[in-house]
Structures are given as C-alpha cells and as structure tokens.
Design an enzyme around this catalytic site. Structure first.
Site, PDB file in Angstrom:
ATOM      1  CE  LYS A 179     -33.808 -48.214 103.635  1.00  0.00           C
ATOM      2  NZ  LYS A 179     -32.587 -48.970 103.258  1.00  0.00           N
ATOM      3  CB  SER A 212     -34.279 -43.661 104.641  1.00  0.00           C
ATOM      4  OG  SER A 212     -35.194 -42.620 104.366  1.00  0.00           O
ATOM      5  CG  ASN A 269     -26.921 -49.351  97.771  1.00  0.00           C
ATOM      6  OD1 ASN A 269     -27.290 -48.211  98.042  1.00  0.00           O
ATOM      7  ND2 ASN A 269     -27.158 -49.904  96.579  1.00  0.00           N
ATOM      8  CG  ASP A 290     -31.818 -62.464  95.516  1.00  0.00           C
ATOM      9  OD1 ASP A 290     -32.146 -61.611  96.373  1.00  0.00           O
ATOM     10  OD2 ASP A 290     -32.651 -63.071  94.825  1.00  0.00           O
ATOM     11  CB  THR A 336     -32.416 -44.077  92.824  1.00  0.00           C
ATOM     12  OG1 THR A 336     -33.392 -44.187  93.878  1.00  0.00           O
ATOM     13  CG2 THR A 336     -31.192 -43.340  93.351  1.00  0.00           C
TER      14      THR A 336
END
Length: 236
Positions: A165, A138, A79, A53, A194
């Site tokens: 990001k 991103s 990721n 985690d 997703t």
C-alpha cells in the site's frame, strides 16, 4: 453521469461502491475474475460486468477493449486487493517470517495490478472530459503512521500488505504528476469488515465505501495526488 470501472467489485467495498454509484445514476462496470460471479452481481445492482483479473495482462487488455467498444471510460477505481499475510487467527505474518514469495504475490495484485490496469485504461481515460482514478490504499501504507507509536497502525506486525500500500501511494503520486489532466488520488477506507480481513474490521462496508464514492465523483477542479480518508488528508 460517468462510466466507471471498479476492479474486484463482486463483493465487499467494490460491490458497495458500485451499488452507490449505480444508485446515483452512473454507469458502472464490475471488474470480476469470475465471469459468473460478475454477471450475478451486475444483475443484482443494475450494473455491467467485464471479466478482469488484475494479475493477468491478457485479461486486463481484453477488458480495456471491451469497455472501449462499449463507449469508453471516465472513472477507474482500483479496488482489487489481497492480504494473504493474515493467518487463520487474523494475525499477520511478521517481518521476520515474511518471504520474498509472499511479498511477490501480494505486490502482483496490490501494486502491479494497479499499474497493469492503469496502463491499459489510460488511453480511454485521456479521452474523457473529466477523468478520475481512485486507488484504494490503506493507513497501513502510511510511513508516518506506521512509525508513530501513538497510532493504531504502529502495532501492526505484517510487512507485505503495508509495503504494497505504501507502493500504491507512490504510484498515485507519480501518475498524478505525469497526467495533470486526470484526477488521481489514493484513499483509505478504514478498517472495514470484509473477506480480506476475515470480517474482523471495525466498520461496515457502507461506512468504508463513503470515501471511495466521494472521490470517484470529483470534478475536473477536484484534488489530485492526494491521500485521504473520510476525515481528510493523511500523512504519507
């Protein structure tokens, strides 16, 4: 062949990246918050799993000890990520409605999680002959694109996710400068269908994972400190 750890790997881009790397002959650990889900996914793919985690320091340190005891690590794919600013209709909470708590929760996974994992696994990576780190970013983290009216990103109203990001991009640059022996890069997989965006993305996970898989397999002479998508470098 390398040993790779992918965080947030029981579904979506992480799962597809793991599938592709296993198929290419690499040993892959699926980092999973839920142990049972990790074991199921690992069994499906022929991978290994480790409870991890990214928001829990003890979990991250325990994962590092497990991977070290089982032989070490060559490649880390950061990721795991969240976009909790997206409302049920898919629209983001705007800057004027964004609270410090929303920012904090987003950063805890998307930014602090990257740092927690990197800090814990750096000793293992430094023992590898060809260490690689891929930070999944991103295009929404690009200041250039977010301030350019001609881009798709300009219209995005949310603040927490893009800011996180953008921070990942800076983390990537600073780690890459500090550890020149490790190939450390940020990638933009594209707007992929997703769970993070309620499956509203415009491309498949197979398409989105392509740049992650490519950058996870670069050699010691590969690029470092870069920010790229499938078509090449992105403006910071």
């Amino acid at each position: 062949m390398t040993t790779t750890l992918i965080t947030g790997a029981t579904k979506g881009l992480g799962y597809e990246t793991a599938r592709r790397l296993v198929a290419a002959g690499h040993t892959v650990y699926l980092g999973a918050r839920d142990t049972a889900r990790g074991e199921r996914a690992a069994a499906e793919l022929g991978a290994r799993t480790v409870q991890l985690d990214v928001t829990d320091e003890a979990s991250v340190l325990a994962a590092a000890k497990t991977v070290e005891a089982e032989g070490g690590l060559d490649v880390l794919v950061n990721n795991a990520g969240i976009a909790i600013e997206l409302k049920s209709d898919g629209e983001p909470v705007g800057a004027g409605e964004t609270t410090a708590d929303l920012m904090r929760e987003t950063f805890d996974t998307n930014v602090f999680g990257v740092v927690r994992v990197l800090h814990a696994f750096l000793p293992l990576l430094q023992r590898s002959s060809a260490p690689v780190v891929v930070n999944v970013s991103s295009a929404l983290g690009s200041l250039g694109r977010m301030s350019d009216r001609a881009t798709h990103q300009y219209a995005y109203r949310g603040m927490a996710y893009p800011a996180s990001k953008a921070a990942v991009n800076m983390v990537t640059v600073q780690y890459a400068k500090t550890f020149p022996g490790i190939r450390i890069n940020a990638v933009e997989p594209g707007y992929t269908r997703t769970d993070i965006n309620r499956r509203q993305g415009g491309q498949t996970v197979e398409q989105g994972a392509e740049i992650i898989v490519r950058m996870a397999q670069i050699g010691p002479d590969g690029p470092t400190g870069t920010y790229t998508d499938i078509n090449g470098p992105l403006v910071w």
